[in-house]
Structures are given as C-alpha cells and as structure tokens.
Design a protein around this motif. Sequence first.
Motif, PDB file in Angstrom:
ATOM      1  N   PRO A  98      10.925   8.360 -22.089  1.00  9.52           N
ATOM      2  CA  PRO A  98       9.673   8.253 -21.689  1.00  9.52           C
ATOM      3  C   PRO A  98      10.180   7.936 -20.201  1.00  9.52           C
ATOM      4  CG  PRO A  98      10.542   6.348 -23.069  1.00  9.52           C
ATOM      5  CD  PRO A  98      11.389   7.401 -23.088  1.00  9.52           C
ATOM      6  N   THR A  99       8.836   8.330 -19.420  1.00 10.78           N
ATOM      7  CA  THR A  99       8.867   7.618 -17.801  1.00 10.78           C
ATOM      8  C   THR A  99       8.768   6.223 -17.777  1.00 10.78           C
ATOM      9  OG1 THR A  99       6.430   7.884 -17.781  1.00 10.78           O
ATOM     10  CG2 THR A  99       7.550   9.828 -17.446  1.00 10.78           C
ATOM     11  N   ARG A 100       9.168   5.672 -16.444  1.00  8.80           N
ATOM     12  CA  ARG A 100       9.279   4.149 -16.111  1.00  8.80           C
ATOM     13  C   ARG A 100       7.625   3.860 -16.315  1.00  8.80           C
ATOM     14  NH1 ARG A 100      11.306   0.329 -17.154  1.00  8.80           N
ATOM     15  NH2 ARG A 100      13.236   1.741 -16.854  1.00  8.80           N
ATOM     16  N   ARG A 101       6.856   4.565 -15.638  1.00  7.87           N
ATOM     17  CA  ARG A 101       5.504   4.307 -15.947  1.00  7.87           C
ATOM     18  C   ARG A 101       4.985   4.241 -17.137  1.00  7.87           C
ATOM     19  NH1 ARG A 101       2.298   5.227 -11.310  1.00  7.87           N
ATOM     20  NH2 ARG A 101       0.557   5.468 -12.191  1.00  7.87           N
ATOM     21  N   ALA A 102       5.307   4.760 -17.965  1.00  9.86           N
ATOM     22  CA  ALA A 102       4.905   4.795 -19.446  1.00  9.86           C
ATOM     23  C   ALA A 102       5.525   3.452 -20.245  1.00  9.86           C
ATOM     24  CB  ALA A 102       5.218   6.114 -20.306  1.00  9.86           C
ATOM     25  N   LEU A 103       6.717   3.220 -19.625  1.00  5.73           N
ATOM     26  CA  LEU A 103       7.303   1.972 -20.284  1.00  5.73           C
ATOM     27  C   LEU A 103       6.481   0.683 -19.927  1.00  5.73           C
ATOM     28  CD1 LEU A 103      11.068   3.190 -20.221  1.00  5.73           C
ATOM     29  CD2 LEU A 103       9.503   2.904 -22.332  1.00  5.73           C
ATOM     30  N   ASP A 104       6.155   0.978 -18.532  1.00  8.56           N
ATOM     31  CA  ASP A 104       5.708  -0.158 -18.025  1.00  8.56           C
ATOM     32  C   ASP A 104       4.154  -0.381 -18.438  1.00  8.56           C
ATOM     33  OD1 ASP A 104       8.112  -0.933 -16.857  1.00  8.56           O
ATOM     34  OD2 ASP A 104       7.625  -0.328 -14.880  1.00  8.56           O
ATOM     35  N   GLY A 105       3.451   0.424 -19.076  1.00 11.54           N
ATOM     36  CA  GLY A 105       2.308   0.604 -19.583  1.00 11.54           C
ATOM     37  C   GLY A 105       1.182   0.868 -18.146  1.00 11.54           C
ATOM     38  N   ILE A 106       1.781   1.337 -17.126  1.00 14.03           N
ATOM     39  CA  ILE A 106       0.963   1.620 -15.982  1.00 14.03           C
ATOM     40  C   ILE A 106      -0.211   2.736 -16.341  1.00 14.03           C
ATOM     41  CG2 ILE A 106       0.893   2.513 -13.617  1.00 14.03           C
ATOM     42  CD1 ILE A 106       3.501   1.160 -13.371  1.00 14.03           C
ATOM     43  N   SER A 107      -1.514   2.537 -16.090  1.00 17.56           N
ATOM     44  CA  SER A 107      -2.376   3.537 -16.321  1.00 17.56           C
ATOM     45  C   SER A 107      -3.435   3.168 -15.585  1.00 17.56           C
ATOM     46  CB  SER A 107      -2.581   3.536 -18.189  1.00 17.56           C
ATOM     47  OG  SER A 107      -3.824   4.679 -18.079  1.00 17.56           O
ATOM     48  N   LYS A 108      -4.122   4.575 -15.013  1.00 16.08           N
ATOM     49  CA  LYS A 108      -5.232   4.369 -14.048  1.00 16.08           C
ATOM     50  C   LYS A 108      -6.548   4.192 -14.852  1.00 16.08           C
ATOM     51  CE  LYS A 108      -3.031   6.744 -10.511  1.00 16.08           C
ATOM     52  NZ  LYS A 108      -2.936   8.083  -9.568  1.00 16.08           N
ATOM     53  N   ARG A 109      -6.495   4.206 -16.415  1.00 11.98           N
ATOM     54  CA  ARG A 109      -7.507   4.145 -17.188  1.00 11.98           C
ATOM     55  C   ARG A 109      -8.012   2.636 -17.178  1.00 11.98           C
ATOM     56  NH1 ARG A 109      -6.185   7.740 -22.931  1.00 11.98           N
ATOM     57  NH2 ARG A 109      -6.106   9.612 -21.678  1.00 11.98           N
ATOM     58  N   PHE A 110      -7.119   1.777 -16.847  1.00 11.86           N
ATOM     59  CA  PHE A 110      -7.731   0.450 -16.763  1.00 11.86           C
ATOM     60  C   PHE A 110      -7.747  -0.193 -15.520  1.00 11.86           C
ATOM     61  CE2 PHE A 110      -4.888   1.365 -20.571  1.00 11.86           C
ATOM     62  CZ  PHE A 110      -5.724   0.884 -21.628  1.00 11.86           C
ATOM     63  N   LYS A 111      -8.745  -1.171 -15.196  1.00 12.57           N
ATOM     64  CA  LYS A 111      -9.030  -1.528 -13.930  1.00 12.57           C
ATOM     65  C   LYS A 111      -7.976  -2.160 -13.370  1.00 12.57           C
ATOM     66  CE  LYS A 111     -14.054  -2.085 -14.102  1.00 12.57           C
ATOM     67  NZ  LYS A 111     -15.103  -3.272 -13.871  1.00 12.57           N
ATOM     68  N   SER A 112      -6.912  -2.924 -14.280  1.00 11.38           N
ATOM     69  CA  SER A 112      -5.991  -3.710 -13.991  1.00 11.38           C
ATOM     70  C   SER A 112      -4.749  -2.777 -13.479  1.00 11.38           C
ATOM     71  CB  SER A 112      -5.409  -4.712 -14.870  1.00 11.38           C
ATOM     72  OG  SER A 112      -4.884  -4.159 -15.870  1.00 11.38           O
ATOM     73  N   GLY A 113      -4.722  -1.394 -13.845  1.00 13.09           N
ATOM     74  CA  GLY A 113      -3.726  -0.535 -13.676  1.00 13.09           C
ATOM     75  C   GLY A 113      -2.686  -0.536 -14.623  1.00 13.09           C
ATOM     76  N   LYS A 114      -2.751  -1.528 -15.713  1.00 10.17           N
ATOM     77  CA  LYS A 114      -1.881  -1.724 -16.873  1.00 10.17           C
ATOM     78  C   LYS A 114      -2.581  -1.607 -18.082  1.00 10.17           C
ATOM     79  CE  LYS A 114       2.410  -3.383 -14.785  1.00 10.17           C
ATOM     80  NZ  LYS A 114       3.519  -3.803 -15.190  1.00 10.17           N
ATOM     81  N   GLY A 115      -1.897  -1.043 -19.287  1.00  8.35           N
ATOM     82  CA  GLY A 115      -2.534  -1.216 -20.241  1.00  8.35           C
ATOM     83  C   GLY A 115      -1.504  -1.372 -21.211  1.00  8.35           C
ATOM     84  N   PRO A 116      -1.485  -1.184 -22.616  1.00  9.75           N
ATOM     85  CA  PRO A 116      -0.455  -1.397 -23.659  1.00  9.75           C
ATOM     86  C   PRO A 116       0.847  -0.855 -23.290  1.00  9.75           C
ATOM     87  CG  PRO A 116      -2.420  -0.390 -24.749  1.00  9.75           C
ATOM     88  CD  PRO A 116      -2.561  -0.335 -23.069  1.00  9.75           C
ATOM     89  N   LYS A 117       1.985  -1.824 -23.608  1.00 16.07           N
ATOM     90  CA  LYS A 117       3.247  -1.049 -23.313  1.00 16.07           C
ATOM     91  C   LYS A 117       3.897  -0.738 -24.608  1.00 16.07           C
ATOM     92  CE  LYS A 117       4.036  -4.458 -19.539  1.00 16.07           C
ATOM     93  NZ  LYS A 117       5.054  -5.451 -18.800  1.00 16.07           N
ATOM     94  N   PRO A 118       4.821   0.227 -24.761  1.00 14.50           N
ATOM     95  CA  PRO A 118       4.676   1.350 -23.746  1.00 14.50           C
ATOM     96  C   PRO A 118       3.403   2.406 -24.210  1.00 14.50           C
ATOM     97  CG  PRO A 118       6.293   1.832 -25.456  1.00 14.50           C
ATOM     98  CD  PRO A 118       5.825   0.263 -25.759  1.00 14.50           C
TER      99      PRO A 118
END
Length: 145
Positions: A98-118
């Motif tokens: 998995p990518t680092r962004r996926a492991l960190d839960g980074i997602s533009k779908r969420f206002k905070s920029g983070k969602g569930p990890k991973p």
Amino acid sequence: MITFHLGVIDIPYEDENTTTGDVAEYLEEKYQIMQTFFDRYSNDIADLMAKDMAEQLENLIAGLPPQNDPFRQSMSQIHDLFVGFLDNTEMNGLPGVPTRRALDGISKRFKSGKGPKPRPSFIDTGTYQGAMCAWVSGVLNAFPE
C-alpha cells in the motif's frame, strides 16, 4: 481486428490542473495498475467477452440485427471487476503498495483530509476508480451486414 482497451474517461479533477488521464498515466508508469488487473483477470475478461459474443451470434442466427455495442454488458462487468480489484486492495504486496497516503488515511473525500486508516490505495477521491473504462475497437467490422 477487434482490440480490447483499458483506460479512463479523461475528466478534470475538481480545483486541480490535472485529469484522470494524467493520473492514470502516472499510476500505470509507477504501479502498472491496469496491467496487473488485466494479468490477474484476463481469463475472466475473456469469458465475459465470449459470453457477449455468443449472445450476439445467437441473436444474428435468430435474424435480429447486430447490436451497435455487442460488448456493452461485459465492458460494464469489467469496470465492476476493476472497482472491486481496488476496493479489495488486490495490489497490496506489490512494490510501493500500500501507498504511504493509503496507510495514513489521507483522502480528499474528507474535509479534514484524513479518513479511516488504512484506506485502499489509489482511491483518494474515487475519481480515477470511477472513470476507469474498458472498450473494444474494431467491432463494426466484426459483424458485416
């Protein structure tokens, strides 16, 4: 000759100067996502397309005119297979996944920029996944009237 293609519908990302085509080219160069998908599902893809061809042939024998897009059903099913391929993290274990962004839960779908990890890799906004399409060229010559 009938040629099978995997790609994306080229649409812009919101508030960015990039398109799904740009992202697909980058991801394919770095991770070979569509090639890996095809390598894993080529037999299923062939079976889906063969089923569409058999139905087309049955219709022609029955005297019905040829369909404009005889592979429409299988192409839709291939899209669904690809969506599941990414949702089910089937790329995990390959280099960089998995990518680092996926492991960190980074997602533009969420206002905070983070969602569930991973989260699954390659589904940041869902636009790339949703824009994936499969198509066949050369079909019109395959069924002359």
